[in-house]
Scaffold this motif. Structure first.
Motif, mmCIF file in Angstrom:
data_model
loop_
_atom_site.group_PDB
_atom_site.id
_atom_site.type_symbol
_atom_site.label_atom_id
_atom_site.label_comp_id
_atom_site.label_asym_id
_atom_site.label_seq_id
_atom_site.Cartn_x
_atom_site.Cartn_y
_atom_site.Cartn_z
ATOM 1 N N ARG A 1 -41.600 -50.835 71.250
ATOM 2 C CA ARG A 1 -42.985 -50.368 71.265
ATOM 3 C C ARG A 1 -43.168 -49.056 70.496
ATOM 4 O O ARG A 1 -44.151 -48.890 69.778
ATOM 5 C CB ARG A 1 -43.435 -50.193 72.726
ATOM 6 C CG ARG A 1 -44.888 -49.863 72.880
ATOM 7 C CD ARG A 1 -45.749 -50.979 72.325
ATOM 8 N NE ARG A 1 -47.153 -50.667 72.403
ATOM 9 C CZ ARG A 1 -48.069 -51.200 71.598
ATOM 10 N NH1 ARG A 1 -47.726 -52.077 70.675
ATOM 11 N NH2 ARG A 1 -49.335 -50.884 71.729
ATOM 12 N N TRP B 1 -34.249 -52.357 81.779
ATOM 13 C CA TRP B 1 -34.911 -51.518 82.799
ATOM 14 C C TRP B 1 -36.064 -52.205 83.534
ATOM 15 O O TRP B 1 -36.300 -51.953 84.698
ATOM 16 C CB TRP B 1 -35.422 -50.218 82.148
ATOM 17 C CG TRP B 1 -36.336 -50.444 80.965
ATOM 18 C CD1 TRP B 1 -35.986 -50.552 79.646
ATOM 19 C CD2 TRP B 1 -37.752 -50.610 80.996
ATOM 20 N NE1 TRP B 1 -37.092 -50.775 78.854
ATOM 21 C CE2 TRP B 1 -38.199 -50.805 79.667
ATOM 22 C CE3 TRP B 1 -38.717 -50.611 82.025
ATOM 23 C CZ2 TRP B 1 -39.534 -50.997 79.325
ATOM 24 C CZ3 TRP B 1 -40.052 -50.798 81.691
ATOM 25 C CH2 TRP B 1 -40.442 -50.994 80.349
ATOM 26 N N ASP C 1 -34.606 -40.463 71.171
ATOM 27 C CA ASP C 1 -34.236 -41.671 71.907
ATOM 28 C C ASP C 1 -32.784 -41.489 72.352
ATOM 29 O O ASP C 1 -32.025 -40.774 71.696
ATOM 30 C CB ASP C 1 -34.364 -42.932 71.036
ATOM 31 C CG ASP C 1 -34.499 -44.199 71.868
ATOM 32 O OD1 ASP C 1 -35.579 -44.809 71.875
ATOM 33 O OD2 ASP C 1 -33.509 -44.576 72.546
ATOM 34 N N SER D 1 -33.106 -54.431 75.257
ATOM 35 C CA SER D 1 -34.502 -53.980 75.315
ATOM 36 C C SER D 1 -35.027 -53.886 76.753
ATOM 37 O O SER D 1 -34.395 -53.267 77.599
ATOM 38 C CB SER D 1 -35.365 -54.907 74.448
ATOM 39 O OG SER D 1 -36.633 -54.344 74.272
ATOM 40 N N GLU D 2 -36.164 -54.530 77.056
ATOM 41 C CA GLU D 2 -36.792 -54.316 78.368
ATOM 42 C C GLU D 2 -35.972 -54.881 79.521
ATOM 43 O O GLU D 2 -36.142 -54.457 80.670
ATOM 44 C CB GLU D 2 -38.210 -54.894 78.372
ATOM 45 C CG GLU D 2 -39.130 -54.176 77.391
ATOM 46 C CD GLU D 2 -40.607 -54.426 77.617
ATOM 47 O OE1 GLU D 2 -40.955 -55.147 78.562
ATOM 48 O OE2 GLU D 2 -41.422 -53.895 76.849
ATOM 49 N N HIS E 1 -42.452 -42.172 82.157
ATOM 50 C CA HIS E 1 -43.760 -41.891 81.547
ATOM 51 C C HIS E 1 -44.404 -40.602 82.053
ATOM 52 O O HIS E 1 -44.791 -39.737 81.270
ATOM 53 C CB HIS E 1 -44.717 -43.062 81.781
ATOM 54 C CG HIS E 1 -44.399 -44.264 80.947
ATOM 55 N ND1 HIS E 1 -45.142 -45.418 80.988
ATOM 56 C CD2 HIS E 1 -43.417 -44.498 80.044
ATOM 57 C CE1 HIS E 1 -44.630 -46.305 80.150
ATOM 58 N NE2 HIS E 1 -43.581 -45.772 79.575
HETATM 59 N N1 LIG Z 1 -49.221 -51.700 75.118
HETATM 60 C C1 LIG Z 1 -48.465 -52.732 74.799
HETATM 61 O O1 LIG Z 1 -48.922 -53.739 74.277
HETATM 62 C C2 LIG Z 1 -47.001 -52.645 75.079
HETATM 63 C C3 LIG Z 1 -46.106 -53.565 74.507
HETATM 64 C C4 LIG Z 1 -44.751 -53.421 74.753
HETATM 65 C C5 LIG Z 1 -44.298 -52.412 75.576
HETATM 66 N N2 LIG Z 1 -45.186 -51.538 76.136
HETATM 67 C C6 LIG Z 1 -44.708 -50.413 76.971
HETATM 68 O O2 LIG Z 1 -44.034 -49.499 76.128
HETATM 69 C C7 LIG Z 1 -42.937 -48.914 76.826
HETATM 70 C C8 LIG Z 1 -41.638 -49.142 76.049
HETATM 71 O O3 LIG Z 1 -41.399 -50.525 75.979
HETATM 72 P P1 LIG Z 1 -40.422 -51.159 74.878
HETATM 73 O O4 LIG Z 1 -40.747 -52.603 74.819
HETATM 74 O O5 LIG Z 1 -40.455 -50.370 73.645
HETATM 75 O O6 LIG Z 1 -39.015 -50.973 75.622
HETATM 76 P P2 LIG Z 1 -37.604 -50.758 74.936
HETATM 77 O O7 LIG Z 1 -36.617 -50.878 76.015
HETATM 78 O O8 LIG Z 1 -37.514 -51.619 73.717
HETATM 79 O O9 LIG Z 1 -37.659 -49.252 74.403
HETATM 80 C C9 LIG Z 1 -37.586 -48.131 75.252
HETATM 81 C C10 LIG Z 1 -36.840 -47.051 74.487
HETATM 82 O O10 LIG Z 1 -36.820 -45.862 75.276
HETATM 83 C C11 LIG Z 1 -35.516 -45.292 75.133
HETATM 84 N N3 LIG Z 1 -35.265 -44.386 76.253
HETATM 85 C C12 LIG Z 1 -34.940 -44.693 77.539
HETATM 86 N N4 LIG Z 1 -34.796 -43.575 78.280
HETATM 87 C C13 LIG Z 1 -35.022 -42.524 77.432
HETATM 88 C C14 LIG Z 1 -35.002 -41.107 77.591
HETATM 89 N N5 LIG Z 1 -34.749 -40.539 78.756
HETATM 90 N N6 LIG Z 1 -35.251 -40.348 76.510
HETATM 91 C C15 LIG Z 1 -35.517 -40.902 75.296
HETATM 92 N N7 LIG Z 1 -35.540 -42.233 75.090
HETATM 93 C C16 LIG Z 1 -35.310 -43.034 76.150
HETATM 94 C C17 LIG Z 1 -34.574 -46.492 75.081
HETATM 95 O O11 LIG Z 1 -33.327 -46.176 74.534
HETATM 96 C C18 LIG Z 1 -35.383 -47.457 74.219
HETATM 97 O O12 LIG Z 1 -35.095 -47.315 72.839
HETATM 98 C C19 LIG Z 1 -42.953 -49.558 78.201
HETATM 99 O O13 LIG Z 1 -43.637 -48.715 79.079
HETATM 100 C C20 LIG Z 1 -43.719 -50.831 78.024
HETATM 101 O O14 LIG Z 1 -44.347 -51.244 79.198
HETATM 102 C C21 LIG Z 1 -46.522 -51.649 75.891
#
Ligand SMILES: NC(=O)c1ccc[n+]([C@@H]2O[C@H](COP(=O)([O-])OP(=O)(O)OC[C@H]3O[C@@H](n4cnc5c(N)ncnc54)[C@H](O)[C@@H]3O)[C@@H](O)[C@H]2O)c1
Length: 467
Positions: free
Chosen positions: A58, A231, A79, A227-228, A131
């Motif tokens: 994301r 967590w 990250d 990825s998701e 968040h």
């Molecule tokens: N609005 C939308 O359409 C939409 C779509 C997808 C995901 N999301 C949201 O976006 C967020 C991320 O989702 P994603 O799919 O990218 O997940 P993801 O797991 O692909 O990415 C999360 C990233 O955060 C990093 N991370 C974890 N802990 C960390 C920390 N303490 N410090 C720095 N980096 C850290 C991870 O290494 C990873 O690269 C989630 O809250 C998800 O619900 C929203």
């Protein structure tokens, strides 16, 4: 692509001064101009300095939109995963921007990023549990926080967002992209033009078969997963609640003027039994009845339904449904004294008394021979202006608008259209539904996060074609 970039920025330059005044005057809930910001510090040519915390799937899709603009620079990224950092640096290099500084190595490395002066706004796209903490730390560091959904997991976190915003004067925006979906905005336009009359009822939800996301690869989740699945799945193990309410509730909240003349009052929630995830593991080629994950007792009911009462007398039914085989749906329904719409990607229908044939749905996508459809007639001014540009920005174009609203709010130093109060009220559905289910569906009460300001605050989401 380059000329489009220029055109886009030009359109913004022309309108920004005029609309700054307009937006400031209309921003009823928050401080119009945030005093605690470091905007412009260290920026050579007044570009908006953006940083990213979390550049997984994301985060990088936000980055992709941000890199198409010529009014930004990306000054820092963070990250904990080096692969994600490398992919991000590669994207930035390819787009022709200067290399930002990277922060990694620990879960709190983002605090070093926030200590930098050359950051105006931070896009936070990390796992849910981070968040609020990251948004709060960003606000305290004087940087606008753009936080992915949901913004908070507990009632205390909801209050943290509001209290920190009020104490620091630095805004937070919940990056709820579905509020900007083209059909959602057309229906918002219809609501505002009184097509449905006074609103009575709404429905929405997140009905998305996430089994292939919660387990990846195969039936794996947790630290060895991708990825998701690393967590997100854990929340299905530990919580029986509507875990992801904002894609549905954000759009309906805007239509019902929540926090701006209206507010959520109470909620009751119900959960079904939990069968879907176990069934998936047992029947998956990589799983089977003997697989260790087949013995897990999942806490999340397969379908969780919450009913909300509002101060203005509407009800809203919100559904969370992520463990069963089914096509994607956000399940929107908006009903007023004059008519109703029931719509999503695969069907969009409307009935308006006096206009539609009695007791019959009309197709919102298709007009009568020679006349525009409902969706064309009520296309939102923002989509009319930026629709062509938005194409390809992700999720059918809506991602362009949410990122644009964030950058424009930072640039103009105004409270964003979806703010800390929205983040708190929408995200509160998770902890309140969890408590209601745990207490045998007992009613739970939303606190008034605005401390009374909702009574005179005016709507400020997408009032025109500005941002
Ligand atoms: N609005 C939308 O359409 C939409 C779509 C997808 C995901 N999301 C949201 O976006 C967020 C991320 O989702 P994603 O799919 O990218 O997940 P993801 O797991 O692909 O990415 C999360 C990233 O955060 C990093 N991370 C974890 N802990 C960390 C920390 N303490 N410090 C720095 N980096 C850290 C991870 O290494 C990873 O690269 C989630 O809250 C998800 O619900 C929203």
């Amino acid at each position: 692509m380059h000329s489009m970039k220029k055109e886009f920025t030009q359109a913004h330059t022309d309108v920004s001064r005029r609309n700054f005044i307009k937006t400031s005057a209309l921003t009823g809930l928050g401080l119009a101009v945030a005093p605690g910001l470091s905007f412009g510090k260290g920026s050579k040519d007044d570009k908006v300095q953006i940083a990213f915390i979390g550049v997984g799937g994301r985060g990088r899709s936000h980055l992709n939109n941000i890199l198409k603009r010529d009014d930004i620079i990306v000054t820092a990224i963070c990250d904990i995963d080096q692969t994600a950092i490398d992919k991000t640096l590669n994207m930035i290099k390819k787009a022709g921007f200067k290399k930002p500084e990277s922060f990694s190595g620990s879960k709190t490395a983002y605090l070093d990023l926030l200590a930098r002066e050359d950051i105006d706004g931070v896009i936070i796209a990390t796992p849910w549990v981070w968040h609020t903490k990251m948004a709060v730390d960003s606000m305290k560091a004087g940087k606008y926080a753009g936080v992915e959904v949901s913004a908070a997991n507990t009632m205390a976190e909801c209050w943290d967002l509001v209290n920190t915003y009020e104490e620091t004067g630095v805004p937070t925006m919940i990056l709820e992209n579905v509020c900007y979906r083209r059909d959602v905005m057309a229906v918002l336009n219809m609501v505002r033009q009184d097509v449905f009359g006074e609103l009575i009822h709404g429905r929405c939800g997140y009905r998305h078969d996430l089994r292939g996301v919660k387990f990846n690869p195969g039936v794996t989740f947790g630290k060895d997963a991708n990825s998701e699945a690393r967590w997100r799945t854990q929340h299905s193990l530990g919580r029986n609640a509507d875990l992801y309410p904002t894609h549905g509730i954000g759009p309906i909240a805007n239509m019902m003027n929540i926090n701006r003349g209206n507010r959520f009052l109470s909620l009751t929630a119900h959960a079904t039994k939990a069968r879907g995830l176990k069934d998936y593991i047992v029947n998956h080629a990589a799983g089977g009845p003997e697989h260790p994950n087949a013995n897990i007792n999942w806490k999340l009911g397969d379908v969780v339904t919450s009913t909300i009462n509002t101060a203005n007398g509407e009800t809203i039914i919100v559904t969370h449904d992520t463990n069963l085989p089914r096509p994607y749906s956000l399940n929107f329904e908006v009903q007023g004294v004059k008519g109703i719409t029931d719509f999503d990607y695969d069907h969009r229908r409307i009935y308006v008394e006096g206009t539609s044939k009695a007791h019959s749905w009309e197709n919102m996508n298709k007009g009568e021979e020679g006349s525009p459809s409902w969706l064309e007639k009520y296309d939102h001014p923002l989509w009319k202006k930026y629709g062509d540009y938005a194409e390809g920005s992700g999720h059918g174009g809506m991602d362009f608008f949410v990122d644009n609203a964030f950058v424009e709010s930072v640039k103009r130093k105004v409270n964003p259209p979806l703010d800390a109060y929205d983040a708190a009220a929408w995200s509160a559905i998770s902890p309140l539904s969890e408590r209601s289910i745990a207490e045998g569906n007992a009613p739970q009460y939303f606190p008034d996060f605005t401390r009374g300001k909702w009574m005179w605050a005016k709507p400020n989401f997408a009032l025109d074609d500005d941002y």
